[in-house]
Write a protein that holds these residues in place. Structure first.
Motif, mmCIF file in Angstrom:
data_model
loop_
_atom_site.group_PDB
_atom_site.id
_atom_site.type_symbol
_atom_site.label_atom_id
_atom_site.label_comp_id
_atom_site.label_asym_id
_atom_site.label_seq_id
_atom_site.Cartn_x
_atom_site.Cartn_y
_atom_site.Cartn_z
ATOM 1 N N GLY A 80 -3.753 3.321 -2.371
ATOM 2 C CA GLY A 80 -2.722 2.572 -1.658
ATOM 3 C C GLY A 80 -3.201 2.248 -0.255
ATOM 4 O O GLY A 80 -3.836 1.215 -0.015
ATOM 5 N N LEU A 81 -2.930 3.146 0.699
ATOM 6 C CA LEU A 81 -3.377 2.905 2.074
ATOM 7 C C LEU A 81 -4.902 2.808 2.153
ATOM 8 O O LEU A 81 -5.445 2.025 2.937
ATOM 9 C CB LEU A 81 -2.847 4.005 2.997
ATOM 10 N N GLY A 82 -5.599 3.587 1.340
ATOM 11 C CA GLY A 82 -7.072 3.518 1.331
ATOM 12 C C GLY A 82 -7.549 2.129 0.951
ATOM 13 O O GLY A 82 -8.430 1.545 1.602
ATOM 14 N N GLN A 83 -6.958 1.574 -0.083
ATOM 15 C CA GLN A 83 -7.332 0.228 -0.520
ATOM 16 C C GLN A 83 -7.026 -0.792 0.571
ATOM 17 O O GLN A 83 -7.820 -1.694 0.833
ATOM 18 C CB GLN A 83 -6.604 -0.106 -1.832
ATOM 19 N N ALA A 84 -5.882 -0.630 1.219
ATOM 20 C CA ALA A 84 -5.500 -1.594 2.271
ATOM 21 C C ALA A 84 -6.489 -1.546 3.434
ATOM 22 O O ALA A 84 -6.857 -2.583 3.997
ATOM 23 C CB ALA A 84 -4.088 -1.288 2.756
ATOM 24 N N LEU A 85 -6.937 -0.347 3.787
ATOM 25 C CA LEU A 85 -7.894 -0.209 4.896
ATOM 26 C C LEU A 85 -9.256 -0.783 4.502
ATOM 27 O O LEU A 85 -9.938 -1.423 5.309
ATOM 28 C CB LEU A 85 -8.020 1.262 5.313
ATOM 29 N N LEU A 86 -9.643 -0.550 3.239
ATOM 30 C CA LEU A 86 -10.909 -1.123 2.757
ATOM 31 C C LEU A 86 -10.852 -2.640 2.817
ATOM 32 O O LEU A 86 -11.766 -3.306 3.327
ATOM 33 C CB LEU A 86 -11.166 -0.674 1.309
ATOM 34 N N GLN A 87 -9.756 -3.196 2.306
ATOM 35 C CA GLN A 87 -9.596 -4.650 2.276
ATOM 36 C C GLN A 87 -9.670 -5.238 3.687
ATOM 37 O O GLN A 87 -10.271 -6.269 3.922
ATOM 38 C CB GLN A 87 -8.241 -4.951 1.632
ATOM 39 N N VAL A 144 4.264 -13.779 1.814
ATOM 40 C CA VAL A 144 2.905 -13.416 1.432
ATOM 41 C C VAL A 144 3.018 -12.182 0.542
ATOM 42 O O VAL A 144 3.762 -11.255 0.849
ATOM 43 C CB VAL A 144 2.000 -13.184 2.674
ATOM 44 N N ARG A 145 2.284 -12.237 -0.563
ATOM 45 C CA ARG A 145 2.395 -11.134 -1.522
ATOM 46 C C ARG A 145 1.371 -10.053 -1.169
ATOM 47 O O ARG A 145 0.167 -10.252 -1.243
ATOM 48 C CB ARG A 145 2.181 -11.659 -2.939
ATOM 49 N N LEU A 146 1.902 -8.935 -0.766
ATOM 50 C CA LEU A 146 1.054 -7.815 -0.340
ATOM 51 C C LEU A 146 1.606 -6.529 -0.936
ATOM 52 O O LEU A 146 2.801 -6.446 -1.226
ATOM 53 C CB LEU A 146 1.091 -7.669 1.193
ATOM 54 N N THR A 147 0.753 -5.541 -1.039
ATOM 55 C CA THR A 147 1.291 -4.221 -1.388
ATOM 56 C C THR A 147 1.975 -3.661 -0.147
ATOM 57 O O THR A 147 1.743 -4.129 0.980
ATOM 58 C CB THR A 147 0.185 -3.227 -1.806
ATOM 59 N N VAL A 148 2.766 -2.640 -0.359
ATOM 60 C CA VAL A 148 3.436 -1.987 0.781
ATOM 61 C C VAL A 148 2.390 -1.446 1.755
ATOM 62 O O VAL A 148 2.534 -1.561 2.978
ATOM 63 C CB VAL A 148 4.389 -0.876 0.266
ATOM 64 N N ALA A 149 1.311 -0.888 1.233
ATOM 65 C CA ALA A 149 0.251 -0.358 2.112
ATOM 66 C C ALA A 149 -0.418 -1.490 2.886
ATOM 67 O O ALA A 149 -0.649 -1.372 4.098
ATOM 68 C CB ALA A 149 -0.780 0.395 1.281
ATOM 69 N N GLN A 150 -0.726 -2.595 2.200
ATOM 70 C CA GLN A 150 -1.370 -3.733 2.884
ATOM 71 C C GLN A 150 -0.448 -4.298 3.963
ATOM 72 O O GLN A 150 -0.893 -4.644 5.061
ATOM 73 C CB GLN A 150 -1.727 -4.827 1.870
ATOM 74 N N ALA A 151 0.827 -4.390 3.638
ATOM 75 C CA ALA A 151 1.783 -4.924 4.616
ATOM 76 C C ALA A 151 1.882 -3.992 5.821
ATOM 77 O O ALA A 151 1.985 -4.439 6.965
ATOM 78 C CB ALA A 151 3.155 -5.090 3.959
ATOM 79 N N THR A 152 1.840 -2.689 5.558
ATOM 80 C CA THR A 152 1.923 -1.713 6.663
ATOM 81 C C THR A 152 0.753 -1.907 7.619
ATOM 82 O O THR A 152 0.933 -2.005 8.841
ATOM 83 C CB THR A 152 1.911 -0.270 6.095
ATOM 84 N N ILE A 153 -0.437 -1.972 7.078
ATOM 85 C CA ILE A 153 -1.638 -2.106 7.928
ATOM 86 C C ILE A 153 -1.586 -3.447 8.674
ATOM 87 O O ILE A 153 -1.839 -3.503 9.888
ATOM 88 C CB ILE A 153 -2.923 -1.961 7.075
ATOM 89 N N ARG A 154 -1.231 -4.510 7.983
ATOM 90 C CA ARG A 154 -1.169 -5.824 8.650
ATOM 91 C C ARG A 154 -0.150 -5.813 9.790
ATOM 92 O O ARG A 154 -0.406 -6.306 10.880
ATOM 93 C CB ARG A 154 -0.839 -6.935 7.640
ATOM 94 N N PHE A 155 0.989 -5.211 9.530
ATOM 95 C CA PHE A 155 2.028 -5.122 10.570
ATOM 96 C C PHE A 155 1.509 -4.335 11.778
ATOM 97 O O PHE A 155 1.636 -4.764 12.928
ATOM 98 C CB PHE A 155 3.280 -4.443 9.994
ATOM 99 N N LEU A 156 0.907 -3.192 11.534
ATOM 100 C CA LEU A 156 0.487 -2.304 12.635
ATOM 101 C C LEU A 156 -0.589 -2.959 13.503
ATOM 102 O O LEU A 156 -0.604 -2.777 14.727
ATOM 103 C CB LEU A 156 -0.008 -0.961 12.086
#
Ligand SMILES: Cc1ncc(C[n+]2csc(CCOP(=O)(O)OP(=O)(O)O)c2C)c(N)n1
Ligand SMILES: [Mg+2]
Length: 630
Positions: free
Chosen positions: A47-54, A6-18
């Motif tokens: 980065g992380l902000g965008q991942a949390l918003l998403q 799955v193509r994710l940013t590092v920040a998106q992958a971090t949030i999904r993993f956690l």
């Protein structure tokens, strides 16, 4: 090699993993991260902000929601996370993200709070560009000696695991190590993953499998049979054993087993700051706080003890009275601890084990052991005598200003068994350690490993988030208040109904008293100013109105002057629907509970000041009993 990605940013992958990490102990499973605290800057906003918003807009692809909270100060958010994890007995915590530079460094003190108290928090400070193209980026510190350090290297000595994610490929193995450390009962503390701002936003094809639900089983290390036998042999011979309950007993949820052990053997149990409440104060074996700020009951027994059984304690200098508390020349230590590092202290017989497991085994193995009648009588006598002292301190009727001891007495008598009192620094932890009658393991929350001014207000937020049904009461010194009041805004925003008790004594009762006793005449410890000289500490009170200040943050503030008014205000605060502060002026000069022990604070060996010379002589004398234990 083909696997689904799955193509994710590092920040998106971090949030999904956690989101998909769980803890489990004794069959109880829960999400390990209850949410994310974050303050955004250029380092994490996109980065992380965008991942949390998403995730907030559409949590489903991530396997759930990661609730986001917006604190006001990065140190505050880590304090809140550490307090939350403490109240959850380390089975759940929060993520904290910050921008680079100052935002990141503001978390360093909080990291140390978590690590010294052995509670898990996950810190994601942003970091300067991994590519280094725009160097020096805003807020980058430049080190001419090497280009591969950043301010985040300051997290290394305060973290139990530290890594920097310079490439997307590094993320998943690092997250696995982060989880290993966070959920390890012996190794837990602050885990820091520094996240370069460009890497956060970079996409990568991550294996889908990495994001499946993963349960981290929090170990209960069993006690090795041979170690049990060695401990039993030592305890059996003991004439005057004393157990010391530390925070490990509470984290292990071993209160019932501790009580059973104490009841069956008759061995008295003293407690440390982190361990208070591990045994209920009204147990016949509970003899109160031990060490520098301990009770005469526990300290008297500690002076004579031939065997000290430390359970989940790291033996801070307050517990050992800077290595003067245990005066029996033949004293031996038996240490039960999940961490060998702590078990070896004081030359102890090492029982590397979960507290609950060891207590069950010890109780069984010592079934035919009981302390002598004479010792049992002594325990009852010292306990009763100290109980009287506590009663007196609780009802001093000190004039003209009330003493804080009476405030603590009123709180102790009014608060429910599952309510929580919070404190960390000032003169209050010592008084609480000596006097607080803890009824349950949740009631007493005093951060006294790092003793961080500014902990109490954010901690109230963290504890209330962890225990929404408890009344959460943070006792806040005027010094502490001025150091970190701003999470009140977050508390108001999140509609968290907590109670603050602000003890206004216009200075540092603690360090003032310490200064005076060590010959330094309370230098620099009073918020006072002279008409001509603003540094004159004998002058008038500095006209700063902390009650009005608290009101301006959005608190409901009740100003009281007497203990009777305080009690009424507490009832009102309990009933109130919003966060309330009770503001009371108390006496800077005490009184304190009768001191029965000592704390090593060095005094200047040579001086032109007579008070210092005298204090030095006393210090030399007081140091004489200091020893290592082997
Ligand atoms: C961040 C931090 N800085 C300094 C200290 C050292 N220190 C311990 S207690 C204290 C004064 C606390 O004042 P206040 O909150 O008014 O409590 P009081 O001593 O009056 O009870 C200081 C400066 C500390 N514990 N934490
Ligand atoms: Mg003060």
């Amino acid at each position: 090699m083909t696997y689904a990605t799955v193509r994710l940013t590092v920040a998106q992958a971090t949030i999904r993993f956690l989101i998909n990490q769980y803890s489990e102990r004794d069959g109880i499973e829960q999400r390990f991260f209850a949410g994310t605290f974050g303050i955004f800057g250029h380092g994490n906003v996109a980065g992380l902000g965008q991942a949390l918003l998403q995730n907030e807009l559409d949590p489903e692809p991530d396997g759930g929601a990661m609730p986001y909270y917006m604190p006001r100060n990065e140190q505050g958010q880590v304090n809140a996370a550490a307090a939350f994890a403490t109240a959850k007995n380390r089975l759940q915590t929060m993520v904290c993200t910050s921008s680079i530079g100052p935002g990141a460094l503001n978390m360093v003190t909080g990291a140390a709070v978590a690590t010294t108290n052995r509670v898990p928090v996950l810190l994601l400070p942003s970091d300067q560009f991994a590519t280094r193209y725009p160097d020096p980026v805003l807020q980058q510190i430049e080190n001419p000696q090497t280009l591969d350090t950043t301010v985040n290297d300051a997290f290394r000595p305060v973290s139990v695991f530290f890594d920097r994610i310079n490439r997307p490929e590094q993320l998943l193995p690092s997250l696995m190590q982060a989880m290993r450390a966070l959920t390890d009962p012996a190794d837990t503390g602050a885990v820091t993953l520094a996240m370069p701002q460009d890497v956060q936003a970079e996409a990568y094809d991550f294996p889908v499998e990495a994001f499946k639900k993963r349960v981290w089983h929090v170990r209960r290390d069993p006690l090795e049979k041979a170690a049990l036998n060695r401990a039993v042999e030592i305890i059996r011979k003991a004439k005057k054993p004393l157990a010391i309950a530390g925070g490990g007993v509470i984290y292990s949820e071993a209160s019932e087993e501790l009580r059973a052990f104490a009841t069956a053997t008759g061995i008295p149990v003293a407690d440390t700051q982190a361990g208070k409440g591990a045994i209920n104060h009204d147990s016949p074996q509970s003899v109160g706080g031990v060490g520098s700020t301990g009770a005469a009951s526990a300290n008297g027994l500690a002076d004579e003890a031939d065997v000290v059984i430390g359970i989940g304690t790291r033996y801070s200098d307050f517990t050992t009275a800077s290595h003067t508390q245990f005066k029996n020349p033949d004293v031996k230590f038996v240490n039960i601890n999940v961490k060998a590092f702590d078990a070896v202290k004081n030359g102890g017989e090492m029982l590397v084990s979960d507290a609950r497991e060891a207590l069950v085994d010890l109780t069984e193995a010592l079934a035919d052991y009981r302390v002598s009648d004479e010792y049992a009588e002594r325990i009852a006598t010292v306990k009763e005598a100290w109980d009287k002292v506590v009663d007196e301190c609780y009802h001093l009727d000190h004039q003209p200003l009330p003493s804080q001891l009476e405030v603590f007495g009123a709180l102790n008598e009014m608060m429910g068994d599952e309510d929580v009192v919070i404190n960390a620094a000032g003169s209050m932890p010592g008084d609480l350690q000596a006097l607080w009658r803890a009824k349950t393991p949740v009631q007493y929350h005093v951060e006294y490993a790092f003793s961080t001014m500014g902990y109490e207000i954010p901690a109230a937020m963290g504890v209330k988030m962890a225990l929404p049904d408890s009344e959460v009461v943070a006792i806040v010194g005027d010094g502490t208040y001025q150091m970190l009041p701003m999470e009140i805004a977050t508390i108001v925003q999140e509609r968290l109904k907590v109670i603050f008790v602000l003890l206004q004594n216009h200075g540092f009762a603690s360090i003032g008293g310490l200064s005076e006793s060590r010959g330094s005449q309370r230098f620099g410890t009073r918020y006072r100013m002279g008409a001509d000289n603003p540094h004159n500490q004998e002058g008038d009170i500095v006209p700063v109105d902390l009650a009005a200040n608290a009101e301006s943050w959005g608190l409901n503030v009740l100003r009281v002057s007497t203990i009777a008014e305080f009690k009424d205000a507490y009832r009102e605060a309990e009933k109130a629907e919003r966060a309330t502060m009770i503001y009371i002026e108390t006496d800077l000069y005490g009184p304190n509970p009768p001191s029965t022990s000592w704390w090593d604070v060095p005094v200047s060996e040579v001086s032109r000041i007579e008070s210092t010379q005298k204090a030095y002589e006393e210090h030399v004398e007081a140091k004489k009993p200091q020893r290592h234990y082997f």
